[in-house]
Design an enzyme around this catalytic site. Structure first.
Site: not given
Ligand code: FUB
Length: 450
Positions: A326, A33, A207, A328
């Site tokens: 860094e 995400d 979606e 990292e």
């Molecule tokens: O990562 C959890 C859920 O999966 C997210 O809120 C959605 O967009 C999907 O990526």
């Protein structure tokens, strides 16, 4: 941890192949995400964190990364987690951070422990890397739906959008932590959001995962379409509230994860598309990884088809080895992990014999004379080998690391460097005995003649 599977990938696919890949952009953990924010010349990337071996979206925290060149990414750890919200019980899912008037506001969906509903919380910080605090002590809005995105229009009006299965918006007040009026639904018409067949309760392609922005006076909503598996599509509108027109697919279904999650920014004059997939070893629908591609808008403002690659976006500029960097900050790695450092920020840990870190496009110029590294070891230490262009490429220096008596007991080691001129990918190859050798907090070269 993901580290061992990366090592396995290298063993299975031969090191040069893995070493040339720059997508997924994070290999130390699974990430999902992506939500980038450009601030003060730097890209900050806010992500979720899929647990190793996860079989559901059992996500407990969010993570922050940053880059100035789109290939070397610095780990800023986890400045926001479920425990930040006393009222949240689970589901640290997809959020976005925006900047306004000296503060950073991070909007996230979480489960409300009292109602059991998914709700949108908002955390605030004066720094893009936190720490973040719950701004309200309760949900900003709650209606069982997820995936907030926030867009601030040119007139200063901020809009919060979110939703799955519906698509909602509300006008945020200038304080960014309250709103005016009531949440309203964006009508999900097939004209606006495309046609889904075989699902009467969800007639359009929308979606989840909206990402709203404006370009040349046109409003864009890029979203995850038609689970499962999802593809990425988009709609445009002449205003932030519509009417929306469906514009088609950006990223077709691909990539070993049945969800995908889009975000788009412009940085240093280039447009970038972020998404996630299951490309790391052990990866899949619940063990995802964030990746990025460069793209060009078509001249009429439409977005081209973008496919997932393992090469990723090209580097913008070079990395300066003569300022503190860094440990990292990583383009690709094999075997290492990260943790919060007692000296602030993060350090890399769990460094074992043969592990390595690649930093891309290091500009040595006329030449480096020496190398310093900040190290700690509760074990016997080991060596930091400096190689150019591949993990077994030309070795330009080796720094011994002693035992320091503790994993957070830091000392600085130095060693001479020969033959590091021009611009190269730099590989830190760690060698020594068995088990964890040492931790590394930062490094810096000194130029010849200084
Ligand atoms: O990562 C959890 C859920 O999966 C997210 O809120 C959605 O967009 C999907 O990526």
């Amino acid at each position: 941890m993901v580290a061992w599977v990366v090592t396995l990938l290298c063993a299975m696919t031969l090191l040069p192949t893995a070493a040339n890949a720059d997508n997924p952009i994070i290999q130390t953990i699974y990430t999902a995400d992506p939500a980038p924010l450009v601030h003060d010349g730097r890209v900050y990337l806010y992500t979720g964190h899929d647990e190793d071996g996860s079989t559901y979206y059992t996500m407990k925290e969010w993570r922050v990364w940053s880059s100035t060149d789109m290939v070397n990414w610095t780990d800023h750890g986890s400045p926001l987690s479920l425990s930040t919200f006393s009222w949240a019980s689970a589901d640290a899912w997809a959020g976005q951070t925006v900047y306004r008037n000296g503060k950073f506001y991070w909007y996230v969906p979480v489960k409300n422990r009292t109602s059991g509903a998914m709700a949108i919380g908002v955390a605030v910080s004066t720094s893009p890397t936190g720490p973040f605090k719950d701004a309200l002590g309760h949900p900003l809005v709650e209606n069982w739906e997820i995936d907030p995105t926030v867009f601030i229009d040119d007139d200063g009006q901020a809009y919060l959008y979110w939703g799955n299965p519906r698509l909602w918006y509300v006008k945020l007040n200038a304080d960014m932590i309250s709103y005016s009026g009531s949440p309203a639904q964006i009508p999900l018409t097939t004209q606006g959001y495309g046609t889904r067949t075989g699902n009467t309760s969800r007639p359009t392609l929308f979606e989840e995962a909206p990402w709203v922005f404006k370009r040349n006076g046109l409003y864009y909503n890029v979203f995850a379409a038609e689970c499962c598996s999802e593809f990425i599509a988009y709609s445009t509108a002449p205003s932030p509230t519509g009417p929306w027109t469906y514009r088609g697919t950006i990223m077709p279904r691909q990539g070993a994860s049945f969800t995908n999650h889009p975000s788009i920014i412009d940085y240093k004059g280039v447009s970038y598309f972020f998404y996630h997939n299951g490309a790391l070893p052990g990866g899949g629908g619940f063990t995802r990884s964030v990746a990025v591609e460069k793209f060009n808008y078509n001249t009429n403002g439409t977005i081209p088809t973008i496919n997932m690659t393992t090469t990723g976006a090209p580097q913008v500029g070079t990395l300066d080895p003569y300022v503190r960097q860094e440990a990292e900050t990583i383009a690709w790695e094999s075997g290492v992990e990260s943790e919060a450092s007692s000296e602030g920020g993060m350090n890399i840990r769990q460094i074992e014999n043969g592990d390595w870190v690649k930093v891309k496009g290091v500009a040595f110029g006329a030449g480096a004379a020496s190398f310093n590294a900040r190290v700690a070891s509760a074990a016997n230490g080991g060596n930091i080998e400096l190689h150019l262009d591949s993990v077994n490429g030309t070795r330009v220096g080796t720094c011994g690391v002693p035992s320091t008596g503790g994993w957070q007991t830091w000392t600085t080691v130095s060693c001479p460097v020969n033959g590091a001129t021009g611009t190269h990918d730099l590989y830190f190859k760690y060698t020594g005995g068995s088990g964890a050798l040492f931790n590394l907090n930062w490094w810096q070269f000194q130029a010849a003649g200084n």
